[in-house]
Write an enzyme that holds these catalytic residues in place. Sequence first.
Site, short mmCIF file in Angstrom:
data_model
loop_
_atom_site.label_atom_id
_atom_site.label_comp_id
_atom_site.label_asym_id
_atom_site.label_seq_id
_atom_site.Cartn_x
_atom_site.Cartn_y
_atom_site.Cartn_z
N ARG A 172 -0.15 -2.48 -6.66
CA ARG A 172 -0.49 -3.55 -5.72
C ARG A 172 -1.45 -4.55 -6.38
NH1 ARG A 172 -1.01 -4.65 -0.07
NH2 ARG A 172 -3.13 -5.06 0.67
N ARG A 223 0.86 -1.17 0.00
CA ARG A 223 0.00 0.00 0.00
C ARG A 223 0.90 1.23 0.00
NH1 ARG A 223 -2.13 -3.36 4.22
NH2 ARG A 223 -4.20 -4.20 3.71
N TYR A 278 -8.93 -8.08 -5.64
CA TYR A 278 -7.77 -7.51 -6.30
C TYR A 278 -7.37 -8.29 -7.53
CZ TYR A 278 -6.86 -4.51 -2.30
OH TYR A 278 -6.96 -3.56 -1.31
N LYS A 281 -2.18 -2.00 8.04
CA LYS A 281 -3.31 -1.42 8.76
C LYS A 281 -3.36 -1.93 10.19
CE LYS A 281 -6.30 -0.62 4.75
NZ LYS A 281 -7.61 -0.93 4.12
#
Length: 298
Positions: free
Chosen positions: A247, A148, A279, A172
């Site tokens: 990513r 990220r 993704y 995160k």
Amino acid sequence: MNWKSYIKSYQSYLKIERGLSSNTVVNYTFDIEKLYEFLKQNQIEVSPIDISEETLQQFIYTVSKDLNARSQSRIISGLKSFFNYLIFEDFRNDNPLILIESPKIGRKLPDFLSLEDVDNLIAAISLETIEGERNRAMLETLYACGLRVSELVELKISDLYFDEGFIKVTGKGNKERFVPIEKHTMKIINLYKNHNRNFLSIQKGHEDTLFLNRRGKKLTRAMIFTIIKELAIKISLNKTISPHTFRHSFASHLLENGADLRAIQTMLGHESITTTEIYLHLDKSKLSQIINNFHPRK
């Protein structure tokens, strides 16, 4: 209390208890204020405590007739959050929107890059500029490790475990993970770290930060966006891309080349495998190939 008092109380809760920014609080309460105006215009005298599911359905139908599914879903979600707050504060015993379903909106995959796109973007970086080696190292790291943008700007020199072939990434919720890094990317990072970076006047508190701006401080996420946008324009790439595109491309290319989905999940730092799946981009020919190769009754 009247509607304005309840809304103000909810805004205080979002700021103090949830720690949300002022802009986010405004977005959270926008549709609640529209509901209040709707009730006034239609001379419906009812408090947030007594409002019924039928009245809320009437409001949602009225305001969402000309809206797309995503906007309709946002309205319902915002209202549900408000009534959940009222339950939390013991103002209500139930949520009148509990049986009202949001429309299915799906999840749009971002544009992804081909390997040729990645190579062209990195090749477009001028190594004659002060920032050239840094920018090349950043894009190589974004793509090779699937980071990220927030993880990239926070990457430390002490997070580089090149002897073991890994970097430590803080994701995160300050959750740490180790991501493998291949030799080519390690070489590019070392070129920047041992040459270009050493010519900077590094500011106090940024001594361990890997990627620095020309003033010797940590780069901002906005700066990474700008660098990538300018490179896309430079090579006339007709795609809407961002740091996150690298990513997404990292995960897509790994899957297309036979990587296990669970391994990709671990490298991306996703708690749920379903998050990883959004993704990934597989064309129909790839899916057909998988069926032909692996189905037991082929």
